[in-house]
Design a protein around this motif. Structure first.
Motif, mmCIF file in Angstrom:
data_model
loop_
_atom_site.group_PDB
_atom_site.id
_atom_site.type_symbol
_atom_site.label_atom_id
_atom_site.label_comp_id
_atom_site.label_asym_id
_atom_site.label_seq_id
_atom_site.Cartn_x
_atom_site.Cartn_y
_atom_site.Cartn_z
ATOM 1 N N HIS A 25 -12.355 12.593 16.637
ATOM 2 C CA HIS A 25 -11.717 11.445 17.311
ATOM 3 C C HIS A 25 -10.494 11.945 18.080
ATOM 4 C CE1 HIS A 25 -10.273 6.996 17.074
ATOM 5 N NE2 HIS A 25 -9.357 7.648 17.768
ATOM 6 N N HIS A 46 -9.527 5.493 11.871
ATOM 7 C CA HIS A 46 -8.388 5.081 11.026
ATOM 8 C C HIS A 46 -8.771 4.437 9.695
ATOM 9 C CE1 HIS A 46 -5.994 6.562 14.221
ATOM 10 N NE2 HIS A 46 -6.555 5.744 15.084
ATOM 11 N N ASP A 105 -6.843 12.638 16.765
ATOM 12 C CA ASP A 105 -6.391 11.439 17.477
ATOM 13 C C ASP A 105 -5.247 11.709 18.452
ATOM 14 O OD1 ASP A 105 -6.507 8.737 18.240
ATOM 15 O OD2 ASP A 105 -4.962 8.180 16.791
HETATM 16 ZN ZN ZN Z 1 -7.725 6.833 18.658
#
Ligand code: ZN
Ligand code: GUN
Length: 439
Positions: free
Chosen positions: A83, A277, A330
């Motif tokens: 991600h 998440h 991320d």
């Molecule tokens: Zn993200």
């Protein structure tokens, strides 16, 4: 077009070769990996032809064979980031906000620049080069909402020969108009991207609605149609990262039972779904993710930096209803491109939850387990005959402080790996190979 990018002569890498075969149960689980302390990896046509002890070197060496001697460095499968945001290379290290304000103040303005194809081309070049410098050979990326930016990304990935998965981000509300698509154009552009790029060589298109707040019900409906019509494509979105995000989502979707149910209602939850998440989940949501086989993607540097919360790794992985897990940077909410630094922060988050992450589990996660999480376990994530030779070479003595610390390590593999994940970053990456070619 063939799946394989690399050609060239036979190449042999010498070093300490490590590859995982299954999830380690914890420290000392020697059955979970194959290790050649004095090993070779033979590469041919972009793929691993053999893994053996160095004693077999002369059997494999033919005239013209290139030999890369990495000494006592570790050779592992290239890292996989499950991600990351390709247009957020200038958002990383933005000060002082939590999720919703961070998006509107820093992230959306930065992503708007990617309407310009020149910006997207330069951004793609920087992004993929930076991943490779960090030993990451495959990533699952969010693009901006612009079709051209996603095309720029795939063109650059194809040029570098990397296996990349990415989507044009779908978002049709609660963002600047210049960044918004519509339910219809998001569907059309994603379909065009899939036609042009999905499984073209090593490229994969991911259906990418950003999150419930920036998609109308009509757009999530369209995303569900894309998921149905393209059963071979992954789906990625964000979920339950931040408490205000969850409350706002409940306001926007009052008829749904909760955040997960918003996505579930539109047919977006299944074994091809990556949910970024997943920090603040309810027990019924965990049970449903487990049943559906959806993946919770743990993004520790981002969760700490944006102040989102502490991911309950063991609660998900070892609970009565186990959930599949991916680990990711991320970037640009995350603060490092390095999967080593990311593993270090995962360890710290887990410490704060009274959990631990062994070095074996961490290195399995960023290689084999992340490959499995994104449905690519048959091609990458391990060093075995027939798999693509995407490899990283790590030097546990890369900095003075690491070399000093390593003086206290007496040949113990797990200790060396723990030093690498705790102190290492791009400086510990001695070499990266994409389909057998050194980059
Ligand atoms: Zn993200
Ligand atoms: N939620 C929706 N968009 C984003 C994003 O770009 N980054 C993070 N961390 N969370 C998001």
């Amino acid at each position: 077009m063939s799946e394989q990018a690399g050609t060239g002569p036979r190449r042999i890498l010498c070093g300490k070769v490590l590859s995982f075969v299954r999830r380690p149960t914890g420290q000392g689980d020697r059955e979970s990996y194959r290790f050649h302390p004095n090993g070779i990896v033979v590469v041919e046509g972009g793929r691993v032809a053999a893994v053996a002890d160095a004693a077999a070197l002369d059997d494999w060496r033919t005239p013209g064979t290139v030999v890369d001697d990495h000494g006592d460095r570790l050779i592992l499968p290239g890292f996989i980031d499950t991600h990351i945001h390709f247009p957020q290379t200038r958002v990383i290290a933005s000060y002082g906000t939590q999720l919703l304000e961070w998006l509107s103040r820093y992230t959306f303005p930065s992503e708007m620049r990617y309407a310009d194809r020149d910006v997207a081309d330069a951004g793609a070049r920087f992004f993929i080069a930076e991943l490779l410098r960090n030993g990451t050979t495959t990533a699952v990326a969010y693009g901006s909402s612009h079709l051209g930016a996603a095309e720029a990304f795939f063109e650059e990935s194809e040029r570098r020969g990397t296996l990349m998965l990415a989507g044009k981000t779908m978002m049709d509300r609660n963002a600047p108009e210049a960044l918004c698509d519509t339910a219809e154009s998001g569907y059309r552009d994603t379909t065009a991207l899939i036609k042009a790029w999905h499984r073209r060589g090593r490229q994969r298109v991911v259906v990418t609605p950003r999150f419930a707040i920036t998609s109308t019900p009509a757009q999530l409906e369209a995303a569900g149609a894309l998921a149905r019509e393209n059963p071979d494509c992954l789906i990625q979105t964000h979920m339950s990262e931040n408490l205000r995000e969850i409350a706002y989502t409940a306001e926007l979707y009052p008829d749904r039972a909760g955040y997960l149910d918003v996505y579930d209602h539109y047919g977006l939850i299944g074994p091809r779904t990556l949910l970024g998440h997943c920090i603040h989940l309810r027990p019924d949501e965990i049970a449903r993710m487990s049943e559906a086989g959806a993946v919770a993607v743990f993004c520790p540097t981002s969760n700490l930096f944006i102040g989102s919360g502490l991911f309950d790794h063991d609660g998900l992985e070892r609970g009565p209803r186990p959930v599949r897990i991916g680990l990711a940077t991320d970037v640009g909410g995350g603060t490092s491109y390095s999967m080593l630094a990311t593993a270090a922060e995962a360890y710290k988050v887990m410490q704060l939850k009274g959990q631990t992450l062994s070095a074996l589990q961490a290195f399995d996660q960023i290689t084999r387990a992340n490959a499995a999480a994104i449905g690519e376990g048959d091609g990458i994530g391990r060093i075995e005959p027939g798999l693509t030779a995407d490899l990283v070479v790590l030097d546990a003595r890369a900095t003075p402080a690491m070399a000093h610390r390593m003086e206290a390590v007496d040949g113990d593999l797990e200790e060396e790996l723990f030093v690498l994940m705790t102190m290492g970053d791009d400086r510990a990456v001695a070499a990266t190979y994409v389909a057998g070619e050194r980059v």
